[in-house]
Enzyme design. Structure first.
Site, PDB file in Angstrom:
ATOM      1  N   GLU A 210      -4.241   8.547  -1.649  1.00  0.00           N
ATOM      2  CA  GLU A 210      -3.819   8.000  -0.358  1.00  0.00           C
ATOM      3  C   GLU A 210      -4.244   8.988   0.730  1.00  0.00           C
ATOM      4  O   GLU A 210      -5.380   8.975   1.160  1.00  0.00           O
ATOM      5  CB  GLU A 210      -2.331   7.656  -0.372  1.00  0.00           C
ATOM      6  CG  GLU A 210      -2.091   6.466  -1.313  1.00  0.00           C
ATOM      7  CD  GLU A 210      -0.697   5.868  -1.257  1.00  0.00           C
ATOM      8  OE1 GLU A 210       0.248   6.581  -0.889  1.00  0.00           O
ATOM      9  OE2 GLU A 210      -0.565   4.678  -1.591  1.00  0.00           O
TER      10      GLU A 210
HETATM   11  C1  HEC Z   1      -3.794   4.559   1.612  1.00  0.00           C
HETATM   12  C2  HEC Z   1      -2.891   3.613   2.195  1.00  0.00           C
HETATM   13  C3  HEC Z   1      -1.482   4.082   2.528  1.00  0.00           C
HETATM   14  C4  HEC Z   1      -1.129   5.112   3.375  1.00  0.00           C
HETATM   15  C5  HEC Z   1      -2.036   6.075   4.118  1.00  0.00           C
HETATM   16  C6  HEC Z   1       0.318   5.073   3.430  1.00  0.00           C
HETATM   17  N1  HEC Z   1       0.795   4.071   2.660  1.00  0.00           N
HETATM   18 FE1  HEC Z   1       2.706   3.511   2.526  1.00  0.00          FE
HETATM   19  N2  HEC Z   1       2.238   2.306   0.996  1.00  0.00           N
HETATM   20  C7  HEC Z   1       0.965   2.060   0.537  1.00  0.00           C
HETATM   21  C8  HEC Z   1       1.039   1.354  -0.733  1.00  0.00           C
HETATM   22  C9  HEC Z   1      -0.127   0.880  -1.579  1.00  0.00           C
HETATM   23  C10 HEC Z   1       2.408   1.201  -1.008  1.00  0.00           C
HETATM   24  C11 HEC Z   1       3.002   0.567  -2.268  1.00  0.00           C
HETATM   25  C12 HEC Z   1       2.885   1.602  -3.371  1.00  0.00           C
HETATM   26  C13 HEC Z   1       3.628   1.240  -4.628  1.00  0.00           C
HETATM   27  O1  HEC Z   1       4.465   0.367  -4.600  1.00  0.00           O
HETATM   28  O2  HEC Z   1       3.351   1.867  -5.652  1.00  0.00           O
HETATM   29  C14 HEC Z   1       3.120   1.784   0.118  1.00  0.00           C
HETATM   30  C15 HEC Z   1       4.518   1.747   0.259  1.00  0.00           C
HETATM   31  C16 HEC Z   1       5.174   2.219   1.367  1.00  0.00           C
HETATM   32  C17 HEC Z   1       6.573   1.992   1.668  1.00  0.00           C
HETATM   33  C18 HEC Z   1       7.543   1.171   0.837  1.00  0.00           C
HETATM   34  C19 HEC Z   1       7.753  -0.190   1.436  1.00  0.00           C
HETATM   35  C20 HEC Z   1       8.594  -1.042   0.544  1.00  0.00           C
HETATM   36  O3  HEC Z   1       9.079  -2.081   0.991  1.00  0.00           O
HETATM   37  O4  HEC Z   1       8.776  -0.691  -0.632  1.00  0.00           O
HETATM   38  C21 HEC Z   1       6.853   2.652   2.836  1.00  0.00           C
HETATM   39  C22 HEC Z   1       8.190   2.706   3.552  1.00  0.00           C
HETATM   40  C23 HEC Z   1       5.640   3.311   3.240  1.00  0.00           C
HETATM   41  N3  HEC Z   1       4.632   3.005   2.340  1.00  0.00           N
HETATM   42  C24 HEC Z   1       5.530   4.158   4.315  1.00  0.00           C
HETATM   43  C25 HEC Z   1       4.436   4.980   4.510  1.00  0.00           C
HETATM   44  C26 HEC Z   1       4.438   6.149   5.357  1.00  0.00           C
HETATM   45  C27 HEC Z   1       5.618   6.646   6.157  1.00  0.00           C
HETATM   46  C28 HEC Z   1       3.191   6.672   5.298  1.00  0.00           C
HETATM   47  C29 HEC Z   1       2.667   7.926   5.952  1.00  0.00           C
HETATM   48  C30 HEC Z   1       3.348   9.153   5.608  1.00  0.00           C
HETATM   49  C31 HEC Z   1       2.403   5.809   4.423  1.00  0.00           C
HETATM   50  N4  HEC Z   1       3.203   4.817   3.941  1.00  0.00           N
HETATM   51  C32 HEC Z   1       1.061   5.981   4.160  1.00  0.00           C
HETATM   52  C33 HEC Z   1      -0.192   2.431   1.161  1.00  0.00           C
HETATM   53  C34 HEC Z   1      -0.274   3.460   2.077  1.00  0.00           C
END
Ligand code: HEC
Ligand code: HEC
Length: 428
Positions: A210
């Site tokens: 990520e």
């Molecule tokens: C490369 C793309 C990417 C980046 C950059 C990213 N995310 Fe995500 N995010 C995802 C993915 C894919 C998931 C689901 C992962 C899983 O379920 O295993 C996720 C899940 C989440 C969730 C959970 C939502 C839920 O309903 O379960 C949150 C909150 C979140 N991210 C916040 C953030 C925050 C805050 C950051 C920065 C610090 C961030 N993400 C950076 C791709 C990204």
């Protein structure tokens, strides 16, 4: 002979003999003088009553003995507490109608998301969290921020891709869920492995596919090198310690707690505006309840994994076999059925493609998959009819196209008015 039978004979036979003898004497003394018979006639009458009593007593004794021998506890019937026996009887004879299930109660989203005691939401913390959410310094090569994958306005808080794309264009294994209303969820991620927004926020920064930062210390070093971050952290947390990774996650979580959307047609309807939903959406709302979607997508955040009340945050998916599982590769790599957190359906129309692997890009198709895989709406089904205590064959025909369209219309009523307006402006 069983020991119960011995007991019955040892106590029962003498009791029978004494009982019959004393009853017989009573009859002779009480009934005799009134009968107007001579002495022989009186004894004949007494003997007739006595034989009758003896025959009845023996009959009962034999029935009880046989009963015990066969192991069927006739006696046990007398052992049933009176209240229970009464209940069993009234069930058998009165055949009362089964109690009606209480109707599902629809709820609007609260105007504010709950925050934990050790991370109260303040305006300054939210502003710092917002800054960090858009901060590309938090990725190894400075190319990505949280908002790169969670585009708040153009993509409804997701990325519009089937699976996430991290640094150096690496493809992740899962679809990106929206961050809108994540503040109401009791567990986060598709499999629900993160227990709080604070726990979640550090994950993507250090995840190699990520944002890929080498360590928490590296994030702290990068922030400390920027005087304006040092000042912001000091102001928010009230001391002059340098920015720490823990405080970074607290600030981001506080910002995410403001990402909530109580401004939907559905919420306006539930708050009393009867004109907020059109006819198709109303039909869809009724179907959402009667078809059974509310079994899992329940409560104000349309998820049984919600802080607003959660009973069973994770569910087997797909729960029933359907052709969809091959078509969209819905099973785990080892061919097993996965256990997934029940996702919120708020803004779901804005966050396709859908499901944990982002394999489906038509919301109609997702609804059909749910009805088939999660509710068994895929044809004739053999099932246990619990009320009737029998195996039955019930008609579980797949949803018709009209029903699917109505359900999708209802799902669209869960989209935030302001998100829809801003998305239209952005994507124009
Ligand atoms: C490369 C793309 C990417 C980046 C950059 C990213 N995310 Fe995500 N995010 C995802 C993915 C894919 C998931 C689901 C992962 C899983 O379920 O295993 C996720 C899940 C989440 C969730 C959970 C939502 C839920 O309903 O379960 C949150 C909150 C979140 N991210 C916040 C953030 C925050 C805050 C950051 C920065 C610090 C961030 N993400 C950076 C791709 C990204
Ligand atoms: C037995 C529980 C259960 C029932 C009933 C159920 N769902 Fe789901 N739903 C889930 C789970 C679990 C997921 C996540 C699946 C995944 O991870 O791929 C999901 C995912 C979804 C999604 C995709 C969300 C996204 O962001 O990708 C939609 C849309 C949806 N459900 C709608 C419905 C509708 C409409 C019904 C009624 C016809 C319904 N569901 C019935 C458990 C259920």
């Amino acid at each position: 002979m069983s020991s119960e039978l011995n007991d019955v004979l040892a106590i029962g036979l003498p009791a029978l003999v004494i009982g019959v003898a004393s009853l017989t004497l009573m009859i002779h003394r009480e009934l005799g003088p009134f009968s107007g018979l001579n002495t022989a006639g009186k004894w004949l009458l007494t003997a007739a009553f006595g034989m009758g009593l003896l025959a009845f007593g023996l009959k009962m004794a034999v029935a009880v003995a046989l009963d015990l021998r066969a192991g069927t506890p006739l006696l046990a019937q007398f052992a049933i507490p009176f209240s229970q026996a009464g209940a069993a009887r009234s069930e058998r004879f009165a055949n009362p109608a089964p109690p009606r299930a209480p109707r599902y109660v629809w709820a609007a989203l609260p105007e504010q998301a709950p925050s934990p005691a050790d991370n109260p939401t303040t305006a300054a913390k939210v502003a710092l969290g917002r800054r960090l959410f858009f901060e590309k310094k938090l990725s190894a090569d400075g190319s990505l921020s949280c908002s790169s994958c969670h585009d708040l306005f153009a993509k409804g808080g997701g990325d519009g891709l089937s699976r996430a794309r991290g640094i150096a264009r690496q493809r992740g294994p899962r679809n990106t869920p929206t961050v809108w209303n994540a503040a109401f969820q009791a567990v986060l991620f598709w499999d629900g492995r993160a227990p709080s927004l604070e726990e979640q926020a550090g994950g993507p920064i250090l995840n190699p596919i990520e944002m890929g930062l080498a360590s928490a210390a590296e994030a702290e070093r990068r922030l400390a090198a920027d005087a304006s971050y040092r000042a912001d952290f000091a102001a928010v947390f009230g001391d002059d310690r340098p920015p720490s990774f823990g405080r970074l996650t607290q600030a981001i979580a506080a910002f995410e707690r403001t990402l909530i959307t109580p401004d939907t047609p559905y919420d306006r309807f539930v708050r009393g505006d009867e004109t907020a939903l059109d006819a198709a959406q109303l039909r869809g709302m009724a179907l959402f309840e009667t078809v059974g979607c509310v079994l899992c997508h329940r409560g104000a955040n349309f998820s049984d994994a919600s802080l607003l009340g959660s009973e069973s945050a994770r569910r087997l998916f797909p729960a029933n076999a359907t052709p969809y599982e091959d078509k969209y590769r819905l099973l785990l790599a080892d061919g097993q059925r996965g256990v997934w957190r029940v996702p919120s359906l708020r803004n779901v129309a804005l966050t396709g493609p859908w499901l944990h692997n982002g394999a489906v890009d038509q919301l109609e198709e997702v609804v059909r998959i749910m009805a088939g895989a999660q509710l068994g709406r895929s044809g004739q089904l053999n099932t246990w009819l619990n009320n009737d205590k029998m195996l039955g064959r019930i008609d579980r025909s797949p949803l018709g196209d009209g029903e699917v369209a109505d359900l999708v219309a209802f799902l669209k009523a869960l989209s935030s008015d302001s998100l829809v307006a801003r998305r239209e402006r952005k994507n124009r």
